[in-house]
Motif scaffolding. Structure first.
Motif, PDB file in Angstrom:
ATOM      1  N   ASP A  32     -10.491   4.751   6.973  1.00 40.80           N
ATOM      2  CA  ASP A  32     -10.735   3.311   7.098  1.00 40.80           C
ATOM      3  C   ASP A  32     -10.382   2.612   5.791  1.00 40.80           C
ATOM      4  O   ASP A  32     -11.209   1.951   5.162  1.00 40.80           O
ATOM      5  CB  ASP A  32     -12.213   3.090   7.462  1.00 40.80           C
ATOM      6  N   TRP A  33      -9.125   2.745   5.359  1.00 42.94           N
ATOM      7  CA  TRP A  33      -8.700   2.293   4.039  1.00 42.94           C
ATOM      8  C   TRP A  33      -8.772   0.775   3.895  1.00 42.94           C
ATOM      9  O   TRP A  33      -9.072   0.265   2.819  1.00 42.94           O
ATOM     10  CB  TRP A  33      -7.279   2.788   3.745  1.00 42.94           C
ATOM     11  N   LYS A  91     -11.886  -0.664   2.514  1.00 44.34           N
ATOM     12  CA  LYS A  91     -12.174  -0.288   1.132  1.00 44.34           C
ATOM     13  C   LYS A  91     -11.414  -1.132   0.114  1.00 44.34           C
ATOM     14  O   LYS A  91     -11.584  -0.955  -1.086  1.00 44.34           O
ATOM     15  CB  LYS A  91     -11.847   1.189   0.923  1.00 44.34           C
ATOM     16  N   ILE A  92     -10.575  -2.046   0.607  1.00 46.16           N
ATOM     17  CA  ILE A  92      -9.845  -2.925  -0.304  1.00 46.16           C
ATOM     18  C   ILE A  92     -10.843  -3.864  -0.979  1.00 46.16           C
ATOM     19  O   ILE A  92     -11.764  -4.383  -0.350  1.00 46.16           O
ATOM     20  CB  ILE A  92      -8.781  -3.729   0.459  1.00 46.16           C
ATOM     21  N   GLU A 107      -0.417   7.785  -0.426  1.00 43.43           N
ATOM     22  CA  GLU A 107      -1.140   8.744  -1.268  1.00 43.43           C
ATOM     23  C   GLU A 107      -1.692   8.146  -2.548  1.00 43.43           C
ATOM     24  O   GLU A 107      -2.420   8.821  -3.275  1.00 43.43           O
ATOM     25  CB  GLU A 107      -0.206   9.906  -1.644  1.00 43.43           C
ATOM     26  N   GLY A 138      -3.600   5.028  -4.859  1.00 43.19           N
ATOM     27  CA  GLY A 138      -4.386   3.818  -4.990  1.00 43.19           C
ATOM     28  C   GLY A 138      -3.739   2.883  -6.009  1.00 43.19           C
ATOM     29  O   GLY A 138      -3.338   3.326  -7.091  1.00 43.19           O
ATOM     30  N   PRO A 153      -6.549   0.999  -1.809  1.00 47.75           N
ATOM     31  CA  PRO A 153      -6.596   2.460  -1.870  1.00 47.75           C
ATOM     32  C   PRO A 153      -5.473   3.081  -1.048  1.00 47.75           C
ATOM     33  O   PRO A 153      -4.766   2.384  -0.312  1.00 47.75           O
ATOM     34  CB  PRO A 153      -7.967   2.783  -1.263  1.00 47.75           C
ATOM     35  N   SER A 154      -5.282   4.372  -1.171  1.00 47.22           N
ATOM     36  CA  SER A 154      -4.278   5.050  -0.358  1.00 47.22           C
ATOM     37  C   SER A 154      -4.646   4.927   1.117  1.00 47.22           C
ATOM     38  O   SER A 154      -5.824   4.768   1.478  1.00 47.22           O
ATOM     39  CB  SER A 154      -4.180   6.519  -0.760  1.00 47.22           C
ATOM     40  N   ARG A 155      -3.637   4.989   1.965  1.00 42.76           N
ATOM     41  CA  ARG A 155      -3.844   4.741   3.394  1.00 42.76           C
ATOM     42  C   ARG A 155      -4.410   5.990   4.078  1.00 42.76           C
ATOM     43  O   ARG A 155      -3.711   6.730   4.769  1.00 42.76           O
ATOM     44  CB  ARG A 155      -2.528   4.316   4.051  1.00 42.76           C
ATOM     45  N   HIS A 156      -5.718   6.181   3.890  1.00 41.19           N
ATOM     46  CA  HIS A 156      -6.423   7.283   4.543  1.00 41.19           C
ATOM     47  C   HIS A 156      -7.684   6.741   5.182  1.00 41.19           C
ATOM     48  O   HIS A 156      -8.411   5.944   4.577  1.00 41.19           O
ATOM     49  CB  HIS A 156      -6.794   8.369   3.530  1.00 41.19           C
ATOM     50  N   SER A 182       0.841  -1.198   0.000  1.00 37.18           N
ATOM     51  CA  SER A 182       0.000   0.000   0.000  1.00 37.18           C
ATOM     52  C   SER A 182       0.875   1.247   0.000  1.00 37.18           C
ATOM     53  O   SER A 182       2.083   1.199   0.262  1.00 37.18           O
ATOM     54  CB  SER A 182      -0.920   0.000   1.220  1.00 37.18           C
TER      55      SER A 182
END
Length: 429
Positions: A225-226, A229-230, A202, A204, A220-223, A199
Motif C-alpha cells: 500500500d505504497w 505511505k507518501i 525499488e 524511496g 516510497p518504493s512501489r510495494h 516513483s
C-alpha cells in the motif's frame, strides 16, 4: 465514454503556474494519456513568460499585505488572467492546439488551518507564533472537520473563466479550494502527480521542489500500500528570502542570484542558521503548508537585523540564507520522514542554483542529489506539467489530492471547470 477509454487517446493540455517567487508564468504544453499508474506525459513545449514589471510589483505588494481596494483587486485578477491566457496562446505557436488548460493562477494569500485558540493571538505567521498541525486523515474525519480547527484559506488570482473565454479552451482552475473546504491545507497538491510520474519500484525518493517556497514529496518504493505511505509538506523558504535579499542588497539591480554565484562567494554563518532553524514552523509536524505570509519581506528584515550582530557582508548574508533553505530541507527529512530517501530529485527554479545544490549534497553525503531532468521529467516545468495533469484528471473524474499530503480526510476532485461559452453554444446548435 468510460474514463479509461478517454485516457487511451492522448490529450493535449497546457499547464500554467506562477509560484511565490512571482518571477513569471511557467507554461507547459504536454500530451497526456493513461490515468494513474499507466500515466504518460510528453513535454511538447515549455517556456517562462515574465510578468510586465508593473504587474509584478503590484502582485508582490498584495502578497506582502499592502492594503488595496476591491476594485484594485479585481483589476489585478483580470490582468493576471490576461497574461496567463497570452502565455497559453504563445506556447501553442507552431504546435497542434491544446483542448484543455490547467491554470494554478497566482497565489497572493495562503492561510493554513489553525486551532481556534490562535484566533485571539497575534498573526500566526510571525516568527514567534505557535503553529498547530491539522489533524491526520481518518475515515470519519469529515464529520469532525472544523470542530476543533477553522478551515484554511488560499487565494489564487487569474480567474479561469476569463482564461477560457480569451483562449476558447476549456480551463480548469481554483484547484486548492475543494481540499481546503473539507479541512485540508490545499497544499501541496503535486505529490499525487509525483507518485505516478516519479516513483520507483525499488527506491524511496524525495521529490524536492524549490520554488519561492520549498516542498517535498516522499515517495516510497512501489510495494504494498505504497500510495498511503507518501508524505508531503512545505519545508519552508525556497527562493523567497534569497530573491528578496538579492533585490535588497543589489538596490534593485538584480532579482535573483544566478547559479548561486553571489552566495558561493560568501561564507555561511552557522550559528545564525541554527538560530533561524528554531523558528516554530520548522518543528511543526506535517501536514503543513506556508507561504510569503511567513517567509516574506518582514521575515527577511528580521533576518537582516539578526545578521548585524555578526557583521556579515552581502555575500555572507546570501550564503547564510541559502544555508537556511538547505538546512531546513535536510532538517525536515531527518525529523519527519519515516526513513531517509535513497535518492533526492530536485525541481523548480532552485534546482538551477548550483551553490544551493552543492550545500544539499554536503548535508546529505550518502544520498545522490539529482534533478528530475535526469530521470526524464523537466525540472523547470514540472509544476506546470503537474497542473496540466490535475486538469486532465478533473475531466476524467479522478481525485487530485493526496490526504497524507494535505491533511484532508478524503480524496476529492480538484478544480473548477470553465468552458468557453461560445464553443458550448456552437456545440448545442
Amino acid at each position: 465514454m468510460h474514463p479509461t477509454e478517454e485516457a487511451a487517446v492522448p490529450t493535449r493540455v497546457i499547464g500554467l503556474i506562477s509560484g511565490t517567487s512571482v518571477d513569471g508564468i511557467d507554461a507547459a504544453l504536454v500530451e497526456i494519456s493513461g490515468t494513474e499508474l499507466d500515466l504518460k506525459v510528453e513535454l511538447v513545449a515549455g517556456a517562462t513568460y515574465p510578468y510586465p514589471d508593473e504587474l509584478r510589483e503590484r502582485i508582490l505588494a498584495v502578497g506582502a499585505g499592502v492594503a488595496i481596494s476591491m476594485a484594485e483587486l479585481a483589476e489585478i485578477d483580470d490582468a493576471i488572467a490576461i497574461v496567463f491566457a497570452q502565455a497559453a496562446q504563445n506556447i501553442q505557436i507552431g504546435h497542434q492546439p491544446a483542448t484543455l488548460i490547467g491554470s494554478h493562477g497566482q497565489t497572493v494569500y495562503h492561510r493554513p488551518p489553525a486551532d481556534r485558540e490562535m484566533e485571539n493571538k497575534t498573526t500566526p505567521y510571525s516568527r514567534s507564533a505557535t503553529l498547530t498541525a491539522s489533524p491526520l486523515p481518518s475515515t470519519n474525519a469529515i464529520n469532525r472537520v472544523s470542530a476543533h480547527s477553522p478551515l484554511g484559506y488560499s487565494l489564487q488570482l487569474g480567474r479561469g473563466a476569463l482564461i477560457a473565454h480569451l483562449t476558447s479552451i476549456t480551463t480548469v482552475s481554483n484547484f486548492r479550494v475543494a481540499d481546503i473546504a473539507i479541512g485540508g491545507h490545499g497544499a501541496p497538491l503535486v505529490p499525487r502527480v509525483d507518485a505516478y510520474l516519479l516513483s520507483h519500484p525499488e527506491e524511496g525518493r524525495c521529490i524536492q521542489n524549490i520554488g519561492g517556497i520549498g516542498n517535498v514529496a516522499y515517495v516510497p518504493s512501489r510495494h504494498g500500500d505504497w500510495l498511503s505511505k507518501i508524505r508531503a509538506w512545505d519545508t519552508g523558504p525556497g527562493n523567497s528570502l534569497l530573491d528578496l535579499a538579492v533585490e535588497h542588497l543589489s538596490a534593485g539591480a538584480k532579482t535573483y542570484d544566478e547559479d548561486g554565484n553571489w552566495a558561493a562567494s560568501g561564507t555561511p554563518c552557522h550559528p545564525l542558521v541554527e538560530q533561524w532553524l528554531n523558528q516554530d514552523y520548522f518543528h511543526l509536524p506535517p501536514p503543513k503548508s506556508t507561504g510569503r505570509e511567513l517567509f516574506g519581506v518582514t521575515y527577511l528584515h528580521e533576518c537582516l537585523e539578526d545578521a548585524q550582530a555578526y557583521q556579515l557582508n552581502p555575500a555572507d548574508i546570501l550564503a547564510t540564507l541559502t544555508e537556511l533553505t538547505a538546512g531546513s530541507i535536510v532538517h525536515s527529512y531527518r525529523t519527519f520522514l519515516p526513513e531517509m530517501p535513497q535518492r533526492v530529485l530536485l525541481c523548480g527554479g532552485g534546482s538551477r542554483n548550483l551553490y544551493l545544490k552543492s550545500r544539499l549534497e554536503l548535508l546529505l553525503p550518502s544520498i545522490p542529489v539529482l534533478t528530475t531532468d535526469e530521470v526524464g521529467l523537466s525540472a523547470d516545468f514540472k509544476e506546470a506539467i503537474a497542473f496540466a495533469v490535475l486538469a486532465y484528471w478533473r475531466l476524467l473524474g479522478i481525485p487530485g489530492n493526496l490526504p497524507t499530503a494535505t491533511g484532508a480526510p478524503l480524496e476529492v476532485l480538484l478544480g473548477e471547470i470553465h468552458q468557453n461559452q461560445y464553443s458550448v453554444l456552437r456545440q448545442e446548435q
